[in-house]
Write an enzyme that holds these catalytic residues in place. Structure first.
Site, PDB file in Angstrom:
ATOM      1  N   HIS A 198      41.713  -2.420  14.764  1.00 22.71           N
ATOM      2  CA  HIS A 198      43.048  -3.038  14.760  1.00 22.71           C
ATOM      3  C   HIS A 198      43.328  -4.066  15.351  1.00 22.71           C
ATOM      4  O   HIS A 198      44.173  -5.047  14.983  1.00 22.71           O
ATOM      5  CB  HIS A 198      43.922  -1.866  15.388  1.00 22.71           C
ATOM      6  CG  HIS A 198      44.211  -0.673  14.527  1.00 22.71           C
ATOM      7  ND1 HIS A 198      44.639   0.669  15.126  1.00 22.71           N
ATOM      8  CD2 HIS A 198      44.056  -0.502  13.222  1.00 22.71           C
ATOM      9  CE1 HIS A 198      44.579   1.383  14.116  1.00 22.71           C
ATOM     10  NE2 HIS A 198      44.475   0.914  13.040  1.00 22.71           N
ATOM     11  N   GLU A 443      31.513  -7.744 -10.580  1.00 21.81           N
ATOM     12  CA  GLU A 443      30.677  -7.867  -9.461  1.00 21.81           C
ATOM     13  C   GLU A 443      29.486  -6.984  -9.325  1.00 21.81           C
ATOM     14  O   GLU A 443      29.052  -6.428  -8.459  1.00 21.81           O
ATOM     15  CB  GLU A 443      31.865  -7.042  -8.390  1.00 21.81           C
ATOM     16  CG  GLU A 443      32.312  -6.009  -8.671  1.00 21.81           C
ATOM     17  CD  GLU A 443      33.623  -5.629  -7.547  1.00 21.81           C
ATOM     18  OE1 GLU A 443      33.622  -6.417  -6.412  1.00 21.81           O
ATOM     19  OE2 GLU A 443      34.326  -4.762  -8.105  1.00 21.81           O
ATOM     20  N   ASP A 467      30.330  -8.157  -3.544  1.00 21.92           N
ATOM     21  CA  ASP A 467      29.395  -7.081  -4.322  1.00 21.92           C
ATOM     22  C   ASP A 467      28.405  -7.475  -5.249  1.00 21.92           C
ATOM     23  O   ASP A 467      27.368  -7.091  -5.329  1.00 21.92           O
ATOM     24  CB  ASP A 467      30.215  -6.086  -4.821  1.00 21.92           C
ATOM     25  CG  ASP A 467      31.035  -5.128  -3.795  1.00 21.92           C
ATOM     26  OD1 ASP A 467      30.094  -4.822  -3.025  1.00 21.92           O
ATOM     27  OD2 ASP A 467      32.284  -5.055  -3.985  1.00 21.92           O
ATOM     28  N   CYS A 514      36.893 -14.637  -6.498  1.00 26.03           N
ATOM     29  CA  CYS A 514      37.801 -13.900  -5.257  1.00 26.03           C
ATOM     30  C   CYS A 514      36.752 -13.415  -4.251  1.00 26.03           C
ATOM     31  O   CYS A 514      37.307 -13.115  -3.334  1.00 26.03           O
ATOM     32  CB  CYS A 514      38.744 -12.704  -5.840  1.00 26.03           C
ATOM     33  SG  CYS A 514      37.868 -11.531  -6.322  1.00 26.03           S
TER      34      CYS A 514
HETATM   35  C1  PEP Z   1      34.052  -8.618  -3.770  1.00 27.40           C
HETATM   36  O1  PEP Z   1      33.219  -7.832  -3.926  1.00 27.40           O
HETATM   37  O2  PEP Z   1      33.407 -10.028  -3.482  1.00 27.40           O
HETATM   38  C2  PEP Z   1      35.423  -8.640  -3.529  1.00 27.40           C
HETATM   39  C3  PEP Z   1      36.156  -9.756  -3.654  1.00 27.40           C
HETATM   40  O3  PEP Z   1      35.907  -7.560  -3.260  1.00 27.40           O
HETATM   41  P1  PEP Z   1      35.550  -6.622  -1.762  1.00 27.40           P
HETATM   42  O4  PEP Z   1      34.998  -7.660  -0.872  1.00 27.40           O
HETATM   43  O5  PEP Z   1      36.887  -6.158  -1.523  1.00 27.40           O
HETATM   44  O6  PEP Z   1      34.486  -5.702  -2.276  1.00 27.40           O
HETATM   45 MG    MG Z   2      34.086  -5.885  -4.273  1.00 26.90          MG
END
Ligand code: PEP
Ligand code: MG
Length: 588
Positions: A198, A443, A467, A514
């Site tokens: 937290h 991913e 991922d 992302c």
């Molecule tokens: C990713 O896998 O790059 C992603 C943006 O999702 P997360 O990091 O939440 O798995």
């Molecule tokens: Mg991911």
């Protein structure tokens, strides 16, 4: 005093310099004595009164929360109030006083130690970290019992010392953090905690330099020691020599200047010097993150990790968020972005983000029933979320992003469920955006290699590089023992990215990144050169990335990009990347 350096887990950005203010846990020095039979009920009452007083304290902190306080602070206070009301904390110690005649402090510490031991048995890292919340609540009660006033110095007459105070503690509760906010403290260092604790979450929201998970720093550091926190490196330098102190002061001043300069770019579009426009978006975890994202100059939200609404839940809130609760959260984010698009990713649980309410696959969670696989196995839960997202789309532009897709039938089933949610809402006369775009996270390597399957049926794509790297290189992203093998410049990753960007471009399907690569300054020119036009990242990183884009000429990047993509030699890739970086510097 000799200088020494401690290494911990970096959870925030920047440099802090100040003197140590040690927070000693009250639990360490409680008195232990037996209470006479006739005084037992008085002792019970003493503990009950202390608990009642802490309830009042928590309410007072709630009431004093500034308007701009991060939303999660309120949630943490709620969690602490829930813990305080739980019979395991509020009643079990009373029984210990009655049966074993322990004094109130001893009874409380005994019970909390017992609860902590039970938490230690839990395998799940996230849940195990919740032990800290129970201990923080107990600390508050102990402080009231022992009559030790709050350890937060008063804000009256701030002197040079308090104005540059670094808090050092075993752990700090979010409620205490809020009190520290009123005094001018400059950073914090804790023995406990991890990326997910937290205090780490709050420090990031408040933008305060911090290092956590330092082991026994609170025993090694002494009151009033000079400290330097290098938050980016996760390093704390204790009693630094004057020369080191001066160097860090210089760096700190430069960072401050740089940040001020960058904040002026807020409204400047991210366009290369030869006119290639890049859309910079923010990744958010909670709806309250929308405002900081806007302030950092984000053109929208490229990834709202909705699973955070489903985690952080305990006590009566243990059940999953209802459609109404989710709708409120999504609408808040949409309204917060003031007309800019908000991409809401559907529940991505499993692996390192387990859901308390769900059974976990203990065999191989990263390859198990996670993300869309879990949602399709629990269609009612998925429908509830889809309905909430659709309803929020009546308040501003929203996109639905589906994590971990790999199979054609997953796309089909997802689209069918979205159609069903729309049908239900129409029948109920509830408003939503009928043309809401639906996209997939790319991913899993299989998805990247079979991209035509996706571009035909979906409106947009977003690459989750975190991922994608994990699954391509077969490295558990949460396992520190293989962290050195996690390589975003591995030729296999670069080839996959190239396949995705060219297939999406040919199909005319919008594509973004992302995952962590989008916010990595080292890679910005490479990604732009490869053809990526949309990058989504934590808001705090956005200004630096924008500046790199402003200092880039797209047409000069091509020879470097070609060389990198043709090379299967890591040294050549690294060197070419550095040369590309140098190219940007000449454009300043
Ligand atoms: C990713 O896998 O790059 C992603 C943006 O999702 P997360 O990091 O939440 O798995
Ligand atoms: Mg991911």
């Amino acid at each position: 005093m000799a200088s020494f350096t401690l290494q911990g887990i970096p959870v925030s950005r920047g440099i802090a310099i100040g003197r140590a203010h040690l927070l000693r846990p009250a639990a360490l020095d409680v008195k232990h004595y037996l209470v006479a039979q006739e005084l037992v009920e008085a002792e019970v009452l003493r503990l009950q009164n202390a608990i009642a007083q802490v309830h009042v304290e928590l309410q007072a902190i709630w009431a004093d929360l500034p308007q701009d306080a991060p939303t999660e602070l309120g949630a943490f206070l709620d969690v602490h109030a829930l813990i305080l009301s739980d019979p395991m904390v509020s009643e079990a110690p009373l029984d210990i006083i009655r049966t074993r005649h322990y004094n109130a402090e001893w009874a409380l510490v005994t019970q909390v130690d017992e609860l902590s031991a039970q938490f230690d048995e839990i395998e799940d890292d996230y849940l195990r970290e919740r032990k800290a919340d129970i201990q923080q609540v107990a600390e508050r009660v102990l402080k009231v019992l022992t009559g030790s006033s709050s350890q937060v110095p008063s804000s009256d007459g701030i002197d040079e010392r308090t104005a540059n105070m670094v808090v050092v503690a075993r752990d700090i509760s979010p409620a205490d953090m809020m009190q520290f906010r009123d005094v001018a403290f400059t950073g914090f260092v804790t023995d406990e905690g991890g990326q997910n604790s937290h205090t780490a979450i709050v420090s990031r929201s408040l933008g305060i330099p911090a290092v956590v998970g330092m082991g026994n720093a609170s025993q090694l550091i002494e009151q009033d020691d000079w400290l330097i926190i290098d938050s980016d490196a996760g390093v704390v330098i204790v009693a630094p020599p004057t020369m080191v102190l001066e160097q860090y002061r210089e760096r700190q001043a430069q960072l401050l200047k740089q940040r001020k300069k960058l904040s002026k770019l807020k409204k400047t579009p991210a366009v290369t010097q030869d006119g290639v426009e890049i859309t910079l978006l923010a990744n958010i975890e909670l709806p309250g993150d929308a405002t900081p994202a806007l302030e950092a100059g984000a053109s929208g939200v490229g990834l709202f990790r909705s699973e955070f609404l489903f985690m952080e839940r305990s006590g009566e809130q243990h059940q999953l968020p209802s459609e109404e609760e989710q709708f409120d959260a999504y609408r808040k984010a949409v309204l917060g972005m003031k007309g800019r698009p908000v991409t809401i990713r559907t529940l991505d649980v499993g692996a390192d983000k387990p859901l308390e309410a769900a059974e976990h696959n203990i065999l191989n969670p990263a390859l198990g029933l996670r993300a869309i696989r879990y949602c399709l196995a629990e269609p009612q839960l998925f429908l509830t979320q889809l309905r909430a997202i659709l309803r929020a789309s009546a308040f501003g532009p929203v996109k639905i992003l589906i994590p971990m897709m790999a199979h054609g039938f997953e796309i089909e089933q997802t689209l069918q469920l979205i159609a069903q949610a729309k049908k239900e809402l129409t029948a109920e006369k509830k408003e939503f955006d009928v043309g809401i775009p639906v996209g997939a996270m790319i991913e899993i390597p299989a998805a990247a290699l079979a991209l035509p399957m996706f571009v035909k049926k979906l409106d947009f794509l977003s690459i989750g590089t975190n991922d994608l790297i994990q699954y391509t290189l077969a490295i558990d992203r949460a396992d520190h023992e293989v962290a050195h093998l996690y390589d975003d410049l591995h030729p296999a990753i670069l080839q996959l990215l190239q396949i995705i960007v060219s297939t999406a471009e040919k199909a005319g399907v919008p594509l973004s990144i992302c995952g962590g690569m989008a916010g990595d300054l080292r890679l910005t020119r490479l990604l732009v050169g490869m053809g990526f036009r949309e990058l989504s990242m934590p808001a705090a990183l956005l200004p630096e990335i924008k500046q790199a884009i402003l200092n880039t000429r797209f047409d000069t990047l091509q020879p470097y990009v070609k060389k990198i993509l043709r090379s299967y030699d890591s040294a050549v890739i690294q060197e070419t990347l550095s040369n590309m970086e140098a190219l940007g510097k000449t454009l300043h």
